[in-house]
Design a protein around this motif. Structure first.
Motif, PDB file in Angstrom:
ATOM      1  N   LEU A 222       3.214   6.679  11.084  1.00 24.91           N
ATOM      2  CA  LEU A 222       3.311   5.667  10.426  1.00 24.91           C
ATOM      3  C   LEU A 222       4.552   6.101   8.873  1.00 24.91           C
ATOM      4  O   LEU A 222       5.345   5.093   9.357  1.00 24.91           O
ATOM      5  N   ASP A 223       3.960   6.658   8.070  1.00 25.62           N
ATOM      6  CA  ASP A 223       3.946   6.934   6.870  1.00 25.62           C
ATOM      7  C   ASP A 223       4.909   7.979   6.656  1.00 25.62           C
ATOM      8  O   ASP A 223       6.146   8.101   6.140  1.00 25.62           O
TER       9      ASP A 223
ATOM     10  N   GLY B 254       8.527   9.466   1.630  1.00 32.96           N
ATOM     11  CA  GLY B 254       7.422   8.731   1.736  1.00 32.96           C
ATOM     12  C   GLY B 254       7.070   7.569   1.228  1.00 32.96           C
ATOM     13  O   GLY B 254       5.904   7.188   1.267  1.00 32.96           O
ATOM     14  N   ARG B 255       7.318   6.358   1.341  1.00 35.70           N
ATOM     15  CA  ARG B 255       7.500   5.402   0.942  1.00 35.70           C
ATOM     16  C   ARG B 255       6.948   4.510   2.228  1.00 35.70           C
ATOM     17  O   ARG B 255       6.783   5.322   3.686  1.00 35.70           O
TER      18      ARG B 255
ATOM     19  N   LEU C 102       0.556  -1.099   0.073  1.00 37.61           N
ATOM     20  CA  LEU C 102       0.395  -0.081   0.403  1.00 37.61           C
ATOM     21  C   LEU C 102       0.722   1.399  -0.374  1.00 37.61           C
ATOM     22  O   LEU C 102       1.882   0.896   0.724  1.00 37.61           O
ATOM     23  N   ASP C 103       1.008   2.077  -0.973  1.00 37.55           N
ATOM     24  CA  ASP C 103       1.049   3.984  -0.409  1.00 37.55           C
ATOM     25  C   ASP C 103       0.630   4.118   0.795  1.00 37.55           C
ATOM     26  O   ASP C 103      -0.323   3.710   1.206  1.00 37.55           O
ATOM     27  N   ALA C 104       1.092   5.264   1.346  1.00 40.29           N
ATOM     28  CA  ALA C 104      -0.081   5.646   1.981  1.00 40.29           C
ATOM     29  C   ALA C 104      -1.018   6.420   1.942  1.00 40.29           C
ATOM     30  O   ALA C 104      -2.157   5.918   2.860  1.00 40.29           O
ATOM     31  N   SER C 105      -1.606   6.905   0.749  1.00 39.33           N
ATOM     32  CA  SER C 105      -3.074   7.044   0.473  1.00 39.33           C
ATOM     33  C   SER C 105      -3.806   5.541   0.094  1.00 39.33           C
ATOM     34  O   SER C 105      -5.037   6.119   1.414  1.00 39.33           O
ATOM     35  N   GLU C 106      -3.638   4.414   0.258  1.00 35.95           N
ATOM     36  CA  GLU C 106      -4.106   3.713  -0.064  1.00 35.95           C
ATOM     37  C   GLU C 106      -3.648   3.033   1.322  1.00 35.95           C
ATOM     38  O   GLU C 106      -4.755   2.076   1.966  1.00 35.95           O
ATOM     39  N   ARG C 107      -2.587   3.123   2.240  1.00 30.88           N
ATOM     40  CA  ARG C 107      -3.309   2.765   3.905  1.00 30.88           C
ATOM     41  C   ARG C 107      -4.906   3.469   4.436  1.00 30.88           C
ATOM     42  O   ARG C 107      -5.049   3.170   5.074  1.00 30.88           O
ATOM     43  N   GLY C 108      -5.189   5.070   3.809  1.00 26.07           N
ATOM     44  CA  GLY C 108      -6.718   5.577   3.957  1.00 26.07           C
ATOM     45  C   GLY C 108      -6.289   6.268   5.779  1.00 26.07           C
ATOM     46  O   GLY C 108      -7.683   6.259   6.041  1.00 26.07           O
ATOM     47  N   ASN C 109      -5.472   6.539   6.275  1.00 30.49           N
ATOM     48  CA  ASN C 109      -5.023   7.326   7.855  1.00 30.49           C
ATOM     49  C   ASN C 109      -3.848   8.050   7.637  1.00 30.49           C
ATOM     50  O   ASN C 109      -3.214   7.834   7.802  1.00 30.49           O
ATOM     51  N   PRO C 110      -4.378   9.500   7.537  1.00 32.28           N
ATOM     52  CA  PRO C 110      -3.044  10.500   7.147  1.00 32.28           C
ATOM     53  C   PRO C 110      -2.832  10.762   8.561  1.00 32.28           C
ATOM     54  O   PRO C 110      -2.111  11.371   8.355  1.00 32.28           O
ATOM     55  N   TRP C 111      -3.866  10.236   9.503  1.00 33.48           N
ATOM     56  CA  TRP C 111      -3.636  11.006  11.004  1.00 33.48           C
ATOM     57  C   TRP C 111      -1.956   9.705  11.331  1.00 33.48           C
ATOM     58  O   TRP C 111      -1.037  10.778  12.201  1.00 33.48           O
ATOM     59  N   THR C 112      -1.196   9.256  11.048  1.00 36.62           N
ATOM     60  CA  THR C 112      -0.764   8.261  11.428  1.00 36.62           C
ATOM     61  C   THR C 112       0.920   8.698  11.260  1.00 36.62           C
ATOM     62  O   THR C 112       0.393   9.472  10.157  1.00 36.62           O
TER      63      THR C 112
END
Length: 515
Positions: free
Chosen positions: A20-21, A27-28, A8-18
């Motif tokens: 972790l990415d 940016g990976r 998954l890329d960061a957008s596919e994770r669907g959680n911009p608040w973490t």
């Protein structure tokens, strides 16, 4: 193989608040340069954990998260190797020990409230800081199982462990599957010392900083550890008013140690008040499976405690129909872990429906097995492993059900690396087949089928009282599938959907039937 094709890329994770990415400067949504070592069975994991913790000294940092912790579990089998003593001794040496253990439901419901509290008390009495954490959705749990060891002056020793193995009774087993001498109570079919099959990963390299970040996000969550007035009153009566001390500043990530790219995947249900690092929840576990299965062409191999849920079934059915040469092999527990009247039937009814749908969608391409030890006792499969085409592998705490994909907290590691994925699949196959050497991907389906047939013929011959040849070397046999009456199905199915396998997604995702 390009890792980005699987991850998954960061957008596919669907959680911009973490964090972790975003903590990765390039940016990976994953880290590079790691070494991943599978530890098959609790005996191997516990021995390595004990060795690593014993090396820690003043100023080091030990972080642990668990669903269940039994303070008296002997990690090496020897007196003095109890998990509580291991962590407490580290705290007495000046190691900064912090822990978050699920608060759990009452013991009378076959959970672990007392055990988890005793572990907390033992660690805290030695100068560590462990808390019982109930910051979950109603009816949910913190199901993550991981340990992080950081050494500010010796970063080459940094390591993280994550997977499906709790620090508790019944887990210290090995490939012989004689069971843990300190068993937990289970269904009668598993005997007095239930055999237990499980997998954990040891991770070194930059990914250790990612696992530490998962801990820090939970530790820094300002919400009260419980909202229950009953639990708050009980805590007050014991003088227990937990206040979390801030963690020390996070050290730089360890240097690269190998060639494995690792992506951490999580589930957090959308709880009341929200997680500050996942206010809308996170379902990257489910999203990663969705992406990986869409690339599958040959074999999805999984070992899991559960295989439930219409959503999980729909995803597998879609991909089995999409790829006409794709096969599915699953290794599951023969029977649920408990015999209770309202626990056993929902487990079996939900699983049977899913397996029927899978086999109807891909006749001759779906095979499901349980395993037994050399004495013929079923082995409880608690592992959470999935290998896709020997290209992508995941090991973690999540099961193949809606609860794990949407509701409870989970943590898994995905590795898109052909060598690691193939070697883990082959190691598991060697144990189950009782064979040596390598098993090619294209031979896996038929080899499991042949081994299961041989053992089943031998079992039938023994039951008939005929002349017996030597027991075949394999451990696999067709999965037990007890019939359930129509009346049982009528009450067990809604109980399964509402209690055992709840949905933690926001309403919009439920309506769109996506994660």
């Amino acid at each position: 193989m390009v890792a980005a094709d699987w991850y998954l890329d960061a957008s596919e994770r669907g959680n911009p608040w973490t964090r972790l990415d975003t903590r990765h400067p390039d940016g990976r949504a994953w880290s590079e340069g790691n070494t991943v070592t599978p530890l098959i069975h609790g005996k191997a994991y516990f021995a390595e954990l004990t060795r690593r913790v014993a090396e820690m000294r003043a100023g080091d940092l030990l972080l642990f998260v668990d669903w269940r912790g039994d303070p008296d579990e002997r990690l090496t089998g020897e007196p003095g190797s109890e998990v509580a003593r291991l962590f407490a001794d580290a705290a007495r040496r000046g190691v900064d020990v912090r822990g978050l253990v699920w608060r759990s439901h009452w013991d009378r419901l076959a959970f672990s409230a007392d055990e988890n509290r005793h572990l907390e008390e033992d660690v805290n009495a030695a100068g560590g800081e462990c808390h019982l954490d109930m910051r979950v959705r109603l009816g949910g749990s913190h199901h993550q199982k991981f340990v992080v060891l950081r050494h500010p002056d010796r970063p080459e020793l940094d390591v993280a462990f994550l997977g499906g193995i709790d620090l508790c009774h019944s887990r210290r087993d090995d490939a012989d599957h004689a069971g843990d001498p300190q068993p937990q109570s289970m269904a009668r079919v598993y005997g007095a010392r239930p055999p237990w099959h499980d997998v954990q990963l040891a991770l070194t390299g930059p990914v250790v900083g990612d696992v530490e970040t998962v801990f820090r996000e939970r530790w820094d969550d300002p919400q009260a550890l419980t909202r229950s007035p009953v639990r708050l009153a009980l805590d007050a009566s014991r003088g227990d008013r937990p206040r979390r001390r801030p963690l020390p500043q996070q050290a730089a990530d360890p240097a690269p140690t190998g060639e494995h790219p690792v992506q951490l995947l999580r589930t957090y249900g959308r709880r009341l008040g929200g997680y500050p690092f996942a206010p809308r929840g996170e379902r990257s576990v489910a999203r990663a499976y969705t992406k990986a299965f869409a690339r599958a062409r040959h074999l999805i191999y999984l070992e899991d405690q559960y295989l439930w849920s219409s959503e999980v079934c729909a995803l597998l059915v879609h991909n089995l129909r999409r790829a006409p040469n794709l096969r599915l092999v699953a290794v599951l527990p023969h029977q649920p872990d408990q015999d209770g009247a309202v626990t056993r039937a929902p487990n079996l009814v939900s699983r049977a429906r899913l397996l029927d749908d899978l086999k109807a969608a891909a006749p001759g391409r779906v095979a499901v097995y349980g395993i037994e030890n050399p004495s013929g006792t079923p082995v409880y499969v608690h592992a959470k492993v999935c290998v896709v085409d020997d290209e992508w592998v995941t090991v973690g705490s999540d099961n193949f059900n809606r609860r794990s994909w949407t509701h409870d907290s989970e943590l898994s590691a995905a590795v898109a690396h052909r060598g690691l994925a193939r070697s883990l699949r082959q190691a598991l196959a060697r144990e189950h087949l009782g064979a040596h050497g390598e098993l090619a991907l294209e031979d896996h389906f038929d080899a499991y089928a042949a081994s299961a047939r041989a053992l089943e013929r031998w079992r039938q011959g023994r039951a008939a009282g005929g002349d017996l040849e030597a027991r075949p070397p394999g451990r696999l046999r067709p999965l037990d599938d007890p019939d359930q009456s129509r009346l049982t199905r009528l009450w067990a199915d809604p109980l399964y959907r509402l209690v055992y396998d709840p949905d933690g997604r926001p309403l919009g995702l439920r309506l769109r039937r996506t994660f």
